[in-house]
Design a protein around this motif. Structure first.
Motif, PDB file in Angstrom:
ATOM      1  N   GLY A 154       0.812  -1.209   0.000  1.00 51.45           N
ATOM      2  CA  GLY A 154       0.000   0.000   0.000  1.00 51.45           C
ATOM      3  C   GLY A 154       0.850   1.266   0.000  1.00 51.45           C
ATOM      4  N   ASP A 155       0.202   2.396   0.279  1.00 48.08           N
ATOM      5  CA  ASP A 155       0.880   3.697   0.257  1.00 48.08           C
ATOM      6  C   ASP A 155       1.671   3.906   1.540  1.00 48.08           C
ATOM      7  OD1 ASP A 155       0.187   4.524  -2.249  1.00 48.08           O
ATOM      8  OD2 ASP A 155      -0.988   6.258  -1.607  1.00 48.08           O
ATOM      9  N   THR A 156       2.891   3.412   1.550  1.00 51.31           N
ATOM     10  CA  THR A 156       3.744   3.539   2.724  1.00 51.31           C
ATOM     11  C   THR A 156       5.186   3.704   2.302  1.00 51.31           C
ATOM     12  OG1 THR A 156       4.420   2.487   4.815  1.00 51.31           O
ATOM     13  CG2 THR A 156       4.032   1.025   2.934  1.00 51.31           C
ATOM     14  N   ILE A 157       5.940   4.380   3.133  1.00 50.43           N
ATOM     15  CA  ILE A 157       7.384   4.395   2.996  1.00 50.43           C
ATOM     16  C   ILE A 157       7.946   3.180   3.731  1.00 50.43           C
ATOM     17  CG2 ILE A 157       7.520   6.900   2.747  1.00 50.43           C
ATOM     18  CD1 ILE A 157       8.211   7.055   5.748  1.00 50.43           C
ATOM     19  N   ALA A 180       7.805   7.426  -5.395  1.00 46.88           N
ATOM     20  CA  ALA A 180       8.420   8.533  -4.647  1.00 46.88           C
ATOM     21  C   ALA A 180       7.558   9.796  -4.702  1.00 46.88           C
ATOM     22  CB  ALA A 180       9.828   8.823  -5.153  1.00 46.88           C
ATOM     23  N   ALA A 181       6.254   9.649  -4.551  1.00 51.26           N
ATOM     24  CA  ALA A 181       5.353  10.805  -4.544  1.00 51.26           C
ATOM     25  C   ALA A 181       5.750  11.770  -3.437  1.00 51.26           C
ATOM     26  CB  ALA A 181       3.914  10.342  -4.351  1.00 51.26           C
ATOM     27  N   GLN A 182       5.714  13.068  -3.758  1.00 55.73           N
ATOM     28  CA  GLN A 182       6.078  14.056  -2.752  1.00 55.73           C
ATOM     29  C   GLN A 182       5.498  15.416  -3.081  1.00 55.73           C
ATOM     30  OE1 GLN A 182      10.571  15.034  -3.192  1.00 55.73           O
ATOM     31  NE2 GLN A 182      10.274  13.020  -4.130  1.00 55.73           N
ATOM     32  N   PHE A 183       5.390  16.231  -2.062  1.00 56.28           N
ATOM     33  CA  PHE A 183       4.963  17.607  -2.208  1.00 56.28           C
ATOM     34  C   PHE A 183       6.200  18.504  -2.265  1.00 56.28           C
ATOM     35  CE2 PHE A 183       1.703  15.314   0.237  1.00 56.28           C
ATOM     36  CZ  PHE A 183       0.629  15.464  -0.624  1.00 56.28           C
ATOM     37  N   ASP A 187       9.565  15.155   2.155  1.00 55.34           N
ATOM     38  CA  ASP A 187      10.111  13.835   1.875  1.00 55.34           C
ATOM     39  C   ASP A 187       9.074  13.039   1.086  1.00 55.34           C
ATOM     40  OD1 ASP A 187      12.442  14.316   3.373  1.00 55.34           O
ATOM     41  OD2 ASP A 187      11.447  13.671   5.234  1.00 55.34           O
ATOM     42  N   PRO A 188       9.481  11.956   0.428  1.00 58.31           N
ATOM     43  CA  PRO A 188       8.504  11.103  -0.257  1.00 58.31           C
ATOM     44  C   PRO A 188       7.450  10.566   0.703  1.00 58.31           C
ATOM     45  CG  PRO A 188      10.711  10.586  -1.016  1.00 58.31           C
ATOM     46  CD  PRO A 188      10.863  11.514   0.157  1.00 58.31           C
ATOM     47  N   GLU A 214       4.576   6.834 -12.669  1.00 62.54           N
ATOM     48  CA  GLU A 214       4.341   7.508 -13.952  1.00 62.54           C
ATOM     49  C   GLU A 214       2.861   7.690 -14.281  1.00 62.54           C
ATOM     50  OE1 GLU A 214       6.628   5.375 -16.881  1.00 62.54           O
ATOM     51  OE2 GLU A 214       8.537   5.956 -15.975  1.00 62.54           O
ATOM     52  N   ALA A 215       2.019   7.839 -13.257  1.00 56.80           N
ATOM     53  CA  ALA A 215       0.590   8.020 -13.513  1.00 56.80           C
ATOM     54  C   ALA A 215      -0.004   9.219 -12.779  1.00 56.80           C
ATOM     55  CB  ALA A 215      -0.183   6.761 -13.115  1.00 56.80           C
ATOM     56  N   ILE A 216       0.664   9.707 -11.727  1.00 57.50           N
ATOM     57  CA  ILE A 216       0.180  10.832 -10.944  1.00 57.50           C
ATOM     58  C   ILE A 216       1.284  11.892 -10.907  1.00 57.50           C
ATOM     59  CG2 ILE A 216      -0.715  11.590  -8.707  1.00 57.50           C
ATOM     60  CD1 ILE A 216      -2.603   9.736 -10.181  1.00 57.50           C
ATOM     61  N   ASN A 217       0.906  13.164 -11.002  1.00 56.16           N
ATOM     62  CA  ASN A 217       1.909  14.203 -11.289  1.00 56.16           C
ATOM     63  C   ASN A 217       2.939  14.418 -10.179  1.00 56.16           C
ATOM     64  OD1 ASN A 217      -0.200  15.789  -9.706  1.00 56.16           O
ATOM     65  ND2 ASN A 217       1.280  17.430 -10.110  1.00 56.16           N
ATOM     66  N   HIS A 218       2.650  14.025  -8.933  1.00 54.10           N
ATOM     67  CA  HIS A 218       3.672  14.231  -7.899  1.00 54.10           C
ATOM     68  C   HIS A 218       4.512  12.976  -7.640  1.00 54.10           C
ATOM     69  CE1 HIS A 218       0.820  12.103  -5.517  1.00 54.10           C
ATOM     70  NE2 HIS A 218       1.062  12.648  -4.346  1.00 54.10           N
ATOM     71  N   CYS A 219       4.327  11.945  -8.471  1.00 50.71           N
ATOM     72  CA  CYS A 219       5.195  10.764  -8.419  1.00 50.71           C
ATOM     73  C   CYS A 219       6.399  11.023  -9.313  1.00 50.71           C
ATOM     74  CB  CYS A 219       4.441   9.520  -8.869  1.00 50.71           C
ATOM     75  SG  CYS A 219       3.166   8.978  -7.712  1.00 50.71           S
TER      76      CYS A 219
END
Length: 254
Positions: A154-157, A180-183, A187-188, A214-219
């Protein structure tokens, strides 16, 4: 067991004869605005579905790790039959029922279904204050007598909870969200290449599959960057980085 990466974290899983749709995001390319406070203005999702939506419209079960839009979007809520059972983490049921779904089960720890034993795991969707704001997220471990043990993190580091899940369940296959999604300035909030390296190190006998790329803009971590990192660090035999629409098949080694 068959696993198809549809796009982002959306997976079509055939396990012990059951068809499960993990984290369906079915919106058309560009249907949603960029993620707030991200470093570019590309609309989401960045890519289209790899085929006609109808081929994924009748799963036996929908499994939701959490309710962020890139895992459970308006298009999925509209397209999927409201009679399909939905499994989710504690605290998410009411929001799913509000969208018309009737058979919604919160998985606190374990669930059994048609020869499948399901275990819920946890993680950290980022660090510090941002990690707190991102809310609770879950992963799931699938076990069955005649199938490989599958861990969807899931969505976890990388964190102690992921390490514990790897130790407790000894998965044959581990799927990690590795874009590596991040604002801006953060940090990711999901795994980067160094987190993936830790998963490989702590689960040397597990096949690692990297998705949510490669599917969401902050990844910001691309498939090529991760593949190059894997080559440099000797991980290519253990790590698989599927393309959208690609299907992988595994048999139980046990």
């Amino acid at each position: 067991m068959k696993i198809q990466l549809i796009r982002n974290a959306s997976l079509w899983l055939e396990y012990n004869g059951v068809h499960l749709f993990i984290d369906p995001m079915l919106g058309e390319q560009g249907a949603y605005p960029p993620i707030t406070n991200s470093e570019n203005e590309r609309r989401n999702p960045l890519v289209s579905l790899p085929g006609a939506l109808q081929q994924w419209s009748q799963p036996d079960v929908i499994v939701l790790t959490h309710l962020h839009n890139d895992h459970w979007d308006a298009a999925a809520m509209e397209a999927l039959d409201k009679q399909i059972p939905v499994w989710c983490q504690p605290g998410d049921r009411d929001r799913i029922v509000e969208r018309g779904f009737i058979h919604v089960t919160e998985i606190s720890e374990n669930q059994q279904y048609k020869g499948i034993q399901l275990h819920r795991t946890t993680g950290h969707h980022g660090t510090g204050e941002i990690g707190e704001k991102m809310g609770n997220v879950s992963g799931f471990v699938f076990q069955s007598e005649h199938e490989p043990v599958l861990y969807i993190a899931g969505d976890t580091i990388w964190c102690k909870e992921v390490e514990q899940a790897l130790e407790d369940y000894q998965p044959d296959i581990t799927i990690v969200n590795a874009g590596a999604a991040q604002f801006v300035g953060s940090d990711p909030i999901i795994m980067d290449q160094y987190d993936v390296q830790q998963v490989c190190k702590h689960a040397p006998d597990s096949q690692i599959i990297a998705v949510h790329m490669e599917a969401i803009n902050h990844c910001l971590l691309t498939r090529k960057q991760l593949a190059d990192f894997a080559e440099e660090h000797g991980l290519t035999k253990q790590l698989v980085i599927p393309q959208d629409g690609e299907q992988l098949e595994y048999t139980s080694p046990r």
